[in-house]
Design an enzyme around this catalytic site. Sequence first.
Site, PDB file in Angstrom:
ATOM      1  N   ILE A  43       0.875  -1.182   0.000  1.00 20.31           N
ATOM      2  CA  ILE A  43       0.000   0.000   0.000  1.00 20.31           C
ATOM      3  C   ILE A  43       0.907   1.225   0.000  1.00 20.31           C
ATOM      4  O   ILE A  43       1.553   1.528   1.008  1.00 20.31           O
ATOM      5  CB  ILE A  43      -0.914  -0.004   1.245  1.00 20.31           C
ATOM      6  CG1 ILE A  43      -1.722  -1.300   1.304  1.00 20.31           C
ATOM      7  CG2 ILE A  43      -1.843   1.216   1.220  1.00 20.31           C
ATOM      8  CD1 ILE A  43      -2.458  -1.520   2.623  1.00 20.31           C
ATOM      9  N   CYS A  53       4.739  -2.594   3.001  1.00 18.62           N
ATOM     10  CA  CYS A  53       4.934  -3.774   2.158  1.00 18.62           C
ATOM     11  C   CYS A  53       3.805  -4.785   2.349  1.00 18.62           C
ATOM     12  O   CYS A  53       3.134  -4.806   3.396  1.00 18.62           O
ATOM     13  CB  CYS A  53       6.250  -4.465   2.510  1.00 18.62           C
ATOM     14  SG  CYS A  53       7.719  -3.543   2.070  1.00 18.62           S
ATOM     15  N   GLU A  55       4.042  -7.973   2.919  1.00 11.67           N
ATOM     16  CA  GLU A  55       4.292  -8.911   4.024  1.00 11.67           C
ATOM     17  C   GLU A  55       3.874  -8.296   5.355  1.00 11.67           C
ATOM     18  O   GLU A  55       3.246  -8.940   6.197  1.00 11.67           O
ATOM     19  CB  GLU A  55       5.781  -9.272   4.089  1.00 11.67           C
ATOM     20  CG  GLU A  55       6.317  -9.964   2.848  1.00 11.67           C
ATOM     21  CD  GLU A  55       6.874  -8.978   1.816  1.00 11.67           C
ATOM     22  OE1 GLU A  55       6.276  -7.897   1.617  1.00 11.67           O
ATOM     23  OE2 GLU A  55       7.918  -9.311   1.228  1.00 11.67           O
TER      24      GLU A  55
HETATM   25  N1  THU Z   1       7.548  -4.140  -1.461  1.00 14.29           N
HETATM   26  C1  THU Z   1       6.820  -5.077  -0.784  1.00 14.29           C
HETATM   27  O1  THU Z   1       5.587  -5.017  -0.740  1.00 14.29           O
HETATM   28  N2  THU Z   1       7.493  -6.065  -0.150  1.00 14.29           N
HETATM   29  C2  THU Z   1       8.846  -6.187  -0.120  1.00 14.29           C
HETATM   30  O2  THU Z   1       9.374  -6.991   0.625  1.00 14.29           O
HETATM   31  C3  THU Z   1       9.661  -5.340  -1.004  1.00 14.29           C
HETATM   32  C4  THU Z   1       8.991  -4.124  -1.526  1.00 14.29           C
HETATM   33  C5  THU Z   1       6.828  -3.050  -2.125  1.00 14.29           C
HETATM   34  C6  THU Z   1       7.038  -1.687  -1.503  1.00 14.29           C
HETATM   35  C7  THU Z   1       6.767  -0.780  -2.674  1.00 14.29           C
HETATM   36  O3  THU Z   1       5.376  -0.500  -2.718  1.00 14.29           O
HETATM   37  C8  THU Z   1       7.158  -1.583  -3.893  1.00 14.29           C
HETATM   38  O4  THU Z   1       7.254  -2.928  -3.455  1.00 14.29           O
HETATM   39  C9  THU Z   1       8.461  -1.154  -4.517  1.00 14.29           C
HETATM   40  O5  THU Z   1       9.484  -1.138  -3.597  1.00 14.29           O
END
Ligand code: THU
Length: 135
Positions: A43, A53, A55
Amino acid sequence: MTPKELVQLAVEAMGRAYAPYSGFYVGAALLTEEGRVYTGCNIENAAFSPTCCAERTAFFSAIAQGERKFAAIAVVGGKGGTITETAPPCGVCRQVMAEFCPPDFPIHMGGPDGRIETVRLRDLLPYSFSPDHVK
Ligand code: THU
């Protein structure tokens, strides 16, 4: 629940990602020891740093519902929601996992063509700062 089923739930969650800035969609599905699943997506935010993130969205959702014991997590991600390679959890998410999960906690990363790569938390975050250091 098989790793394949958990990855499929992560793929569905990825479809709910709010990522208008990076265009990188991530989905996660967190399995509790009792067999319940909490999903999460990334989000993003116009101010960037409030971004959460996938997770952590899944973990915080589960924890807010009273869950404390987790069996596994599946993660998928890709630009525009297309999975071209596995998407390993970022360092901050690894630290959140270390708060609630044992060293052998499995992280199933979904790749292209249905491939699944499974790693253990101890291998993603060795020599970690954990609750034991503080208690
Ligand atoms: N992102 C995640 O949702 N999980 C991770 O472990 C790595 C990065 C997301 C954050 C951001 O919205 C996009 O990926 C680019 O970094």
